[in-house]
Design a protein around this motif. Structure first.
Motif, PDB file in Angstrom:
ATOM      1  N   ALA A   1     -13.399   1.733  39.867  1.00  0.00           N
ATOM      2  CA  ALA A   1     -12.031   2.253  39.855  1.00  0.00           C
ATOM      3  C   ALA A   1     -11.226   1.757  38.663  1.00  0.00           C
ATOM      4  N   ALA A   2     -11.308   0.461  38.381  1.00  0.00           N
ATOM      5  CA  ALA A   2     -10.495  -0.118  37.308  1.00  0.00           C
ATOM      6  C   ALA A   2     -10.961   0.315  35.922  1.00  0.00           C
ATOM      7  N   CYS A   3     -12.184   0.856  35.843  1.00  0.00           N
ATOM      8  CA  CYS A   3     -12.767   1.223  34.543  1.00  0.00           C
ATOM      9  C   CYS A   3     -12.880   2.727  34.336  1.00  0.00           C
ATOM     10  N   LYS A   4     -12.515   3.524  35.340  1.00  0.00           N
ATOM     11  CA  LYS A   4     -12.886   4.940  35.257  1.00  0.00           C
ATOM     12  C   LYS A   4     -12.210   5.671  34.105  1.00  0.00           C
ATOM     13  N   GLU A   5     -10.953   5.338  33.794  1.00  0.00           N
ATOM     14  CA  GLU A   5     -10.294   6.038  32.686  1.00  0.00           C
ATOM     15  C   GLU A   5     -10.995   5.732  31.359  1.00  0.00           C
ATOM     16  N   GLN A   6     -11.312   4.445  31.120  1.00  0.00           N
ATOM     17  CA  GLN A   6     -11.994   4.082  29.880  1.00  0.00           C
ATOM     18  C   GLN A   6     -13.412   4.665  29.860  1.00  0.00           C
ATOM     19  N   ASP A   7     -14.079   4.738  31.009  1.00  0.00           N
ATOM     20  CA  ASP A   7     -15.433   5.304  31.073  1.00  0.00           C
ATOM     21  C   ASP A   7     -15.414   6.790  30.720  1.00  0.00           C
ATOM     22  N   ILE A   8     -14.408   7.478  31.210  1.00  0.00           N
ATOM     23  CA  ILE A   8     -14.283   8.913  30.910  1.00  0.00           C
ATOM     24  C   ILE A   8     -14.090   9.123  29.410  1.00  0.00           C
ATOM     25  N   VAL A   9     -13.208   8.327  28.806  1.00  0.00           N
ATOM     26  CA  VAL A   9     -12.978   8.408  27.354  1.00  0.00           C
ATOM     27  C   VAL A   9     -14.265   8.079  26.595  1.00  0.00           C
ATOM     28  N   HIS A  10     -14.970   7.047  27.033  1.00  0.00           N
ATOM     29  CA  HIS A  10     -16.222   6.623  26.392  1.00  0.00           C
ATOM     30  C   HIS A  10     -17.270   7.741  26.444  1.00  0.00           C
TER      31      HIS A  10
END
Length: 372
Positions: free
Chosen positions: A117-126
């Protein structure tokens, strides 16, 4: 509770069940219910617990080159992941650090990916920055995620859908439960047998009501989820893993597929591969993640500094709990490599006192995944 925080599709059910709601990873989430964290923990070990983990990111990768594209970002074999199977993976950066850990399932016509959850925005961008033309990333926002965990989970779920009983650990399927199309994996984050179930938001309460109607099932909050995973030696991203920690330092060598290592047929080819593969070859790292068991009754929590017998600072605790099932305080943390040996005595600084701990093998309680 705060208006700017997201709420899962099951939020009203948690409130009705008497949950204590706290902010977590941008969501209002249940940390515990009236049963209390310790009893929730023990209930999951003895029977079946239901967790709302809808705050996790659910993604879909589609297109002919989807597996190869994802494999280029993780040190894991994705290309040969069999249909209807799931695998643990982690994104690495150019320094060999871990950006997030994740689960990848092959549903045949697409890859289904669950990220923290805490990483999903950065994972999507990555992912968006690194996927080639022809591979499509879909962020799934219309599905909730439930986890049914514990030794009676299979018996409970098979009353609603008998076919789930034949699934093995890390099997996945698209199955109807009570007429609801669900994406199911036989897996979880407690060390127990169980299932993770992706369900449409508008049907989530219906399924959760059906599951909690069984006497074996209790709602379980984030508090017990944390103590359950820690007893079973499972890492929490942002605590036990981060961008400055390599998989070798994190004792996650088992998570690196053999064919992605130096002598494999698809060696390297992921961010930080030169650093990680060299660490595997030379075993040259300054610190290692270890399990720690307290010699007193006091729990040793995250952030406590670790010392050797000569009072030299040698590491830090990254997770800690009283260990309701283990019956003793258990922690994990990082220590100097020469001290990362089973049986080594170290000392944790807790409120100005040095408490003796012993380096022990994880998991602290047996994992009970169903392998047939």
């Amino acid at each position: 509770m705060s208006e700017q925080l997201n709420k899962t599709a099951l939020f009203d059910m948690h409130v009705a069940a008497g949950a204590k709601i706290v902010p977590f990873a941008g969501y209002d989430m249940p940390v515990q219910y009236p049963l209390g964290v310790k009893k929730e923990h023990l209930h999951t070990r003895d029977a079946a617990g239901l967790f709302d983990v809808s705050h996790m990111g659910q993604l879909r990768l589609k297109g002919k080159g989807a597996a190869a594209a994802l494999e280029a970002l993780v040190p894991v074999d994705i290309i040969d992941l069999p249909s209807q199977k799931q695998r643990y993976a982690f994104f690495t950066n150019d320094a060999g650090g871990i950006m997030d850990d994740l689960m990848v399932a092959n549903f045949g016509d697409h890859l289904f990916v669950v990220v923290n959850a805490a990483c999903k925005e950065q994972d999507i961008v990555h992912l968006q920055a690194n996927l080639p033309e022809g591979v499509e990333l879909e962020v799934i926002e219309d599905r909730a995620l439930l986890a049914l965990q514990g030794p009676q989970a299979a018996d409970v779920l098979s009353r609603l859908q008998p076919s789930v009983a034949s699934m093995l650990f890390m099997d996945t399927a698209v199955i109807e439960i009570n007429g609801i199309e669900c994406y199911i994996s036989r897996s979880g984050y407690t060390g127990e047998d169980g299932y993770e179930i992706s369900v449409p938001n508008d049907k989530a309460a219906e399924l959760a009501t059906a599951l909690t109607s069984f006497e074996e099932v209790e709602w379980i909050g984030l508090g017990a989820r944390d103590s359950l995973r820690l007893e079973c030696g499972l890492c929490l991203y942002g605590h036990d893993l981060d961008t400055t920690t390599t998989p070798v330092e994190a004792s996650l060598l088992w998570g690196i597929s053999k064919n992605r290592r130096a002598d494999g047929d698809r060696a390297g080819g992921f961010p930080g591969a030169d650093i990680i593969l060299k660490q595997i070859e030379t075993k040259d790292v300054n610190r290692k993640r270890v399990g720690l068991v307290g010699q007193s009754k006091a729990p040793v929590r995250e952030g406590c500094k670790l010392f050797d017998a000569a009072d030299n600072e040698i590491g830090i605790v990254t997770s800690g709990t009283a260990g309701p099932t283990a019956g003793k305080p258990v922690s994990m943390g990082y220590v100097r490599t020469d001290l990362a040996v089973i049986g080594t005595e170290v000392f944790a600084e807790v409120r100005g006192k040095k408490l003796a701990m012993t380096v022990e093998k994880m998991p602290f309680v047996p994992q009970r995944y169903y392998r047939g």
